[in-house]
Structures are given as C-alpha cells and as structure tokens.
Write an enzyme that holds these catalytic residues in place. Structure first.
Site, PDB file in Angstrom:
ATOM      1  N   ARG A 108       0.572  -1.306  -0.442  1.00 34.39           N
ATOM      2  CA  ARG A 108       0.027   0.221   0.424  1.00 34.39           C
ATOM      3  C   ARG A 108       1.347   1.429   0.019  1.00 34.39           C
ATOM      4  NH1 ARG A 108      -5.321   1.475   3.254  1.00 34.39           N
ATOM      5  NH2 ARG A 108      -6.821  -0.216   1.649  1.00 34.39           N
ATOM      6  N   HIS A 135      -7.365   1.316  -6.467  1.00 31.84           N
ATOM      7  CA  HIS A 135      -7.608   0.221  -5.260  1.00 31.84           C
ATOM      8  C   HIS A 135      -8.408  -1.141  -5.769  1.00 31.84           C
ATOM      9  CE1 HIS A 135      -7.487  -0.742  -1.314  1.00 31.84           C
ATOM     10  NE2 HIS A 135      -8.549  -0.145  -0.888  1.00 31.84           N
ATOM     11  N   GLN A 138      -9.904  -4.164  -3.628  1.00 32.51           N
ATOM     12  CA  GLN A 138     -11.413  -2.973  -2.902  1.00 32.51           C
ATOM     13  C   GLN A 138     -12.646  -3.566  -4.054  1.00 32.51           C
ATOM     14  OE1 GLN A 138     -11.968  -1.855  -0.109  1.00 32.51           O
ATOM     15  NE2 GLN A 138     -14.118  -2.468  -0.412  1.00 32.51           N
ATOM     16  N   ASP A 227     -17.410   7.206  -0.736  1.00 39.12           N
ATOM     17  CA  ASP A 227     -16.251   6.957   0.009  1.00 39.12           C
ATOM     18  C   ASP A 227     -15.846   8.252   0.769  1.00 39.12           C
ATOM     19  OD1 ASP A 227     -14.320   6.154   0.545  1.00 39.12           O
ATOM     20  OD2 ASP A 227     -12.794   6.147  -1.725  1.00 39.12           O
ATOM     21  N   CYS A 267     -16.361   1.354   1.007  1.00 39.81           N
ATOM     22  CA  CYS A 267     -14.943   1.126   1.608  1.00 39.81           C
ATOM     23  C   CYS A 267     -14.334   1.106   2.666  1.00 39.81           C
ATOM     24  CB  CYS A 267     -13.499   0.857   0.208  1.00 39.81           C
ATOM     25  SG  CYS A 267     -13.574   2.698   0.691  1.00 39.81           S
ATOM     26  N   ARG A 293     -13.937  -9.188   1.490  1.00 35.34           N
ATOM     27  CA  ARG A 293     -12.249  -8.345   1.614  1.00 35.34           C
ATOM     28  C   ARG A 293     -11.341  -9.940   1.144  1.00 35.34           C
ATOM     29  NH1 ARG A 293     -10.462  -3.794   1.507  1.00 35.34           N
ATOM     30  NH2 ARG A 293      -8.763  -4.256   0.327  1.00 35.34           N
TER      31      ARG A 293
HETATM   32  N1   CP Z   1     -11.407  -0.047   2.852  1.00 39.23           N
HETATM   33  C1   CP Z   1     -10.458  -0.310   3.195  1.00 39.23           C
HETATM   34  O1   CP Z   1      -9.000  -0.264   2.229  1.00 39.23           O
HETATM   35  O2   CP Z   1      -9.668  -0.095   3.849  1.00 39.23           O
HETATM   36  P1   CP Z   1      -8.085  -0.060   4.771  1.00 39.23           P
HETATM   37  O3   CP Z   1      -7.966   1.763   4.748  1.00 39.23           O
HETATM   38  O4   CP Z   1      -8.653  -0.180   6.431  1.00 39.23           O
HETATM   39  O5   CP Z   1      -7.477  -1.054   4.770  1.00 39.23           O
HETATM   40  N1  NVA Z   2     -10.274   6.851  -1.363  1.00 42.15           N
HETATM   41  C1  NVA Z   2      -9.506   6.444   0.555  1.00 42.15           C
HETATM   42  C2  NVA Z   2      -9.409   5.026   0.884  1.00 42.15           C
HETATM   43  C3  NVA Z   2      -9.368   4.588   2.096  1.00 42.15           C
HETATM   44  C4  NVA Z   2      -9.915   3.031   2.191  1.00 42.15           C
HETATM   45  C5  NVA Z   2      -8.175   6.532   0.463  1.00 42.15           C
HETATM   46  O1  NVA Z   2      -7.554   6.320  -0.317  1.00 42.15           O
HETATM   47  O2  NVA Z   2      -7.844   6.825   1.616  1.00 42.15           O
END
Ligand code: CP
Ligand code: NVA
Length: 309
Positions: A108, A135, A138, A227, A267, A293
């Site tokens: 990530r 993402h 997700q 989101d 999400c 997930r």
């Molecule tokens: N939705 C999601 O990716 O959650 P986290 O950021 O907690 O991993």
């Molecule tokens: N759009 C959000 C998703 C988190 C899972 C971010 O990037 O923070």
C-alpha cells in the site's frame, strides 16, 4: 506468476475467474473458523510479505486471513524500519531481498511509480493494496459483494457512485469497463475524474455518465457506492472541499431517487459523506462488504500464484 496492480490492466476473463473462485471458496468454508485452512492448503509454505506506507485496517486483516486460510503465512514490514524509507537502500536491492525471502509482496503506497519500480525488480508477484490511482483489490471484492447480494451478474445492474473522483472510483470505472455495467457518477464539477480517466472512458466507449447533480446520479440505482470526500494524504483545503460536497451527502432523500431495494456500499473508513441513518439502515451492507475482502483476496493470491482452480 501474475501481478495484481490495476484492474484496467487485467483481462476481464481473469477478473471473472477470480470472482468465481472466491464464490466457491466462500461457500465451501461456511463451517470453518477464521484460521482453519482450506482443503488442500494451496499456498502451503508460501510467505506473503506486506508493507503499508499508509494506514490500513481491512486490507491488512483480510490479507492476513487470506494467506492463512490458504495454508501460507504473512509478515508485515514497517516502512519506517526499512533502510529504503530513509534513502539507505534502493528499491532494486530491496526487491531482490523480498524476492529471495518471500513469495508475494503486497504494497500500500502513496506512489504509483513505486509500484512500477518494485514490479520491475521483483521476481515474485506484487499486489497493489491501494495507491493514489487505484484500489483494485477493494473494487474486485465489491463486484463480488454486489453479485452476492443482488444474485445477478453486475452487468444487469445500475451502479452509482456519489462522491469524490478518487482511487476507489478509478477502479470502479475500470470494473465498469471490464464487467460491462452501467455506472452513473455524481460529483461536483470541480471534482470530476481526471482527463486521463475521461480519455480511458471514451476509448472504451463505455456507458459511464457523469452528473453534477447527485439526484440524477442516484436515479434508479440498484447500488450506491460512496467513499470519504477526503482521502488519505489528500493535499487540499479540507473545509473547502467538504463544503463543495455538501449537496452530495447520502441521506434518506437522495436514497429515495434510487430503486426501493437499492443497497448502500462504502469501502470504509467513512467520513461525513453518508448520514448515520443510511449507514446503519438495512439498505447498508458495508460490514458484509468488508468481510468479503478476505474471500476475494484469497482468489487474488491464487491468481498471482497461477493456482486458480
Ligand atoms: N477499505 C480499505 O481498504 O480499508 P483499509 O484502509 O482499512 O485497509
Ligand atoms: N479513497 C480512500 C480509500 C481508503 C480505503 C483513500 O485513499 O484514503
């Protein structure tokens, strides 16, 4: 060996195969505990190395359970403890070590370039666990959830997104193209998808419509996604941006434009973009969405290892 970085770069039939495998696996372990291993332990002896340069709860936990349920194990590296983060080691050398010690790498990151650099130097699969531009894990899981709830192929449903044009939406757009579903996007004009994404939509002649009126975007929806307005590391004037999204809050009134049995998905984590009443209503399936997930990460891992049934 296959990488899993952006949905737009993965053939649609492979994405469908992952979902089909996840469906089968989920059904077959109904009576098992979280840490019980799937029959055949297909990833026995395999190590998934994870690294999070940004916060995570769900992605971290779901990959942990996913690899365990497949018979393998996981190790999470803290970026601040690596030489790499201090400029003391190159991506190339780090990747070489990761490839020698582990069997897959989940990253990530705040840099799409870094994903590409790692990909170049790794000899093991890399999985994008969220980047500025997408993402993917997700949204593939969300396609699974939509079909599970609606008991129909997603191509037969009206999907809506009310919210910011961010990484999650980019992946939803890619999914709309790969799985051929109608997607209506509702966002303020100032926060529309980037030029590059708009060109990607045009190139693929997909039926994705963008509205600056949330009611139009929500109209006749089977599923409404949202989101946070402010994503991690979003370098904007937060108050100003939140203000621009005021009319785009998902509340009872907005949901009334959708179909009666419309489902709300998010999400997570959430911000103020959805009213508590909707978030905790029967229409909201966010907890089921989060749990799924695990099932989809498993099939993504198997895809990367070339072991999809
Ligand atoms: N939705 C999601 O990716 O959650 P986290 O950021 O907690 O991993
Ligand atoms: N759009 C959000 C998703 C988190 C899972 C971010 O990037 O923070």
């Amino acid at each position: 060996m296959k990488h899993f970085i952006h949905l737009k770069d993965i053939p649609g039939r492979d994405l469908r195969k992952i979902i089909t495998d996840a469906k089968r696996r989920k059904i077959s372990r109904k009576k098992l505990n979280n840490l019980d291993v799937d029959k055949g332990a297909p990833l026995k002896g395999k190590l998934l190395i994870q690294m999070f340069e940004k916060s995570s709860l769900r992605t971290r936990l779901s990959f942990y359970l996913a690899i365990k349920q497949l018979g393998g194990s996981t190790l999470t590296l803290r970026p601040d403890e690596l030489h790499l983060s201090k400029g003391g080691e190159s991506i190339e050398d780090t990747a070489k070590i990761l490839s020698n010690f582990g069997n897959a790498f989940m990253l990530r990151t705040d840099s799409d370039k870094k994903l590409e650099e790692f990909k170049k130097h790794l000899s093991i699969p890399i999985i994008n666990g969220l980047s500025p531009s997408s993402h993917a894990t997700q949204i593939l899981s969300d396609v699974f959830t939509v079909e599970e709830i609606k008991k129909k192929p997603i191509s037969k449903l009206n999907i809506s997104w009310i919210g910011d044009s961010n990484n999650v939406l980019n992946s939803l757009i890619a999914a709309s193209i790969k799985f051929s579903f109608k997607l209506k996007i509702g966002c303020p004009k100032k926060y529309q998808p980037s030029k590059k994404i708009m060109e990607y939509i045009k190139r693929n002649k997909n039926k994705i419509i963008i509205y600056n009126d949330p009611k139009m975007a929500a109209s006749k929806a089977d599923v409404i996604f949202s989101d946070k307005v402010i994503s991690m590391n979003d370098k904007v004037n937060k108050l100003k941006k939140l203000n621009h999204f005021k009319k785009f809050k998902i509340d009872k009134k907005l949901m009334s434009f959708a179909k009666k049995d419309c489902v709300f998905l998010h999400c997570l984590p959430r911000g103020t973009e959805v009213e508590e009443k909707i978030f905790s209503s029967k229409q909201s399936k966010v907890w089921q969405q989060a749990l799924n997930r695990v099932h989809v990460q498993k099939s993504i891992l198997l895809y990367c290892f070339g072991k999809l049934r």
